[in-house]
Enzyme design. Structure first.
Site, PDB file in Angstrom:
ATOM      1  N   SER A   1       0.824  -1.213   0.000  1.00  0.00           N
ATOM      2  CA  SER A   1       0.000   0.000   0.000  1.00  0.00           C
ATOM      3  C   SER A   1       0.857   1.262   0.000  1.00  0.00           C
ATOM      4  CB  SER A   1      -0.909   0.032   1.226  1.00  0.00           C
ATOM      5  OG  SER A   1      -1.696  -1.130   1.283  1.00  0.00           O
TER       6      SER A   1
HETATM    7  N1  SAH Z   1      -0.548  -5.098   3.986  1.00  0.00           N
HETATM    8  C1  SAH Z   1       0.192  -5.427   2.768  1.00  0.00           C
HETATM    9  C2  SAH Z   1      -0.568  -5.068   1.508  1.00  0.00           C
HETATM   10  C3  SAH Z   1      -1.447  -6.161   1.199  1.00  0.00           C
HETATM   11  S1  SAH Z   1      -2.265  -6.246  -0.381  1.00  0.00           S
HETATM   12  C4  SAH Z   1       1.547  -4.781   2.757  1.00  0.00           C
HETATM   13  O1  SAH Z   1       1.842  -3.951   3.640  1.00  0.00           O
HETATM   14  O2  SAH Z   1       2.351  -5.110   1.877  1.00  0.00           O
HETATM   15  C5  SAH Z   1      -3.571  -7.320   0.163  1.00  0.00           C
HETATM   16  C6  SAH Z   1      -3.129  -8.712   0.566  1.00  0.00           C
HETATM   17  O3  SAH Z   1      -4.292  -9.393   1.018  1.00  0.00           O
HETATM   18  C7  SAH Z   1      -2.562  -9.536  -0.573  1.00  0.00           C
HETATM   19  O4  SAH Z   1      -1.292 -10.015  -0.247  1.00  0.00           O
HETATM   20  C8  SAH Z   1      -3.577 -10.663  -0.743  1.00  0.00           C
HETATM   21  O5  SAH Z   1      -2.992 -11.889  -1.141  1.00  0.00           O
HETATM   22  C9  SAH Z   1      -4.169 -10.746   0.642  1.00  0.00           C
HETATM   23  N2  SAH Z   1      -5.496 -11.368   0.744  1.00  0.00           N
HETATM   24  C10 SAH Z   1      -6.524 -11.317  -0.146  1.00  0.00           C
HETATM   25  N3  SAH Z   1      -7.592 -11.996   0.310  1.00  0.00           N
HETATM   26  C11 SAH Z   1      -7.246 -12.493   1.539  1.00  0.00           C
HETATM   27  C12 SAH Z   1      -7.921 -13.277   2.520  1.00  0.00           C
HETATM   28  N4  SAH Z   1      -9.174 -13.718   2.351  1.00  0.00           N
HETATM   29  N5  SAH Z   1      -7.248 -13.606   3.655  1.00  0.00           N
HETATM   30  C13 SAH Z   1      -5.967 -13.184   3.858  1.00  0.00           C
HETATM   31  N6  SAH Z   1      -5.278 -12.438   2.957  1.00  0.00           N
HETATM   32  C14 SAH Z   1      -5.898 -12.099   1.816  1.00  0.00           C
END
Ligand code: SAH
Length: 229
Positions: free
Chosen positions: A72
């Protein structure tokens, strides 16, 4: 950090402060707590972006991290950390570990972070990265965040870093009374709002903070292992 990195970090913090002012009318937050800004200053974002993108690591924008996912934008990481209203004694849950960057920022602010990631390769890479960088108060597990992580509940705050079509009930149930869930809610790629959900004794409060753009929160694929008849 070397000189270039220190300059990059200063620029990133300045960009965040500028965006805080720019969005203050909408968020109701004219400045963020010193602890939040200090956490942003303490985490080396270049360590969380893929090789070759380090030069963009201090830009105030999202970046790809593989598997169709993104790390993000720094301002959004700071905003969500601020909205959680957590402190040194807090235990928080993150859904969507991704690169582990948001988890590291939270680890600077709280006692313990639990973080769930759906994609096994991202979960293991983030766990390894966080260990290497000395974030021993973060535990990463591969799993579907829709169900939360009941074992360590109730949490002093829960943060979801992917956009959910609705507020997952399990996450609200895993909040301590008085604690907040910070979550983008809305269409996969359309109109999303960052929301704060506060669990009170007798009721749940919800308010919207800002329009945002997150990758979607996905459901775990159904178990396709062959069944025996
Ligand atoms: N917080 C992260 C950004 C994450 S992007 C950072 O600082 O880099 C969103 C993430 O959520 C992705 O890696 C994706 O694979 C994950 N995601 C999507 N659906 C999910 C679910 N149901 N449970 C856990 N993670 C999930």
């Amino acid at each position: 950090m070397n000189r270039d990195e220190r300059a990059g970090m200063e620029r990133m913090l300045e960009d965040i402060r500028r965006e805080v002012l720019y969005t203050a009318d909408e968020t109701g937050l004219p400045h963020f707590h010193d602890a939040v800004m200090a956490a942003m200053a303490a985490v080396p974002r270049p360590c969380f972006v893929p090789q070759g993108l380090e030069s963009a690591a201090f830009d105030n924008g999202p970046l790809p991290i593989g598997h169709g996912q993104t790390i993000s934008q720094p301002y959004i990481v700071a905003l969500m950390s601020e909205l959680l209203q957590v402190g040194k004694a807090s235990v928080v849950l993150e859904v969507g570990t991704g690169s582990g960057y948001q988890a590291a920022v939270l680890a600077e602010l709280v006692r313990q972070v639990y973080s769930l990631e759906l994609v096994p390769e991202l979960a293991s890479a983030a766990a390894e990265r966080l260990q290497r960088l000395g974030y021993h108060n973060v535990e990463v597990r591969q799993g579907d965040g829709y169900h939360g992580w009941a074992e360590h509940a109730p949490y002093d705050g829960i943060i979801v870093t992917a956009a959910a079509p609705h507020i997952p009930q399990a996450l609200v149930e895993q909040l301590r009374i008085g604690a907040r869930l910070v979550i983008p809610v809305g269409d996969a790629y359309g109109s999303q709002q960052l929301m704060v959900v506060t669990r009170h004794q007798e009721r749940i409060d919800e308010h919207t903070v800002l329009p945002v753009a997150f990758v979607p929160l996905r459901h775990a694929p159904p178990d396709r292992s062959p069944t025996l008849h």
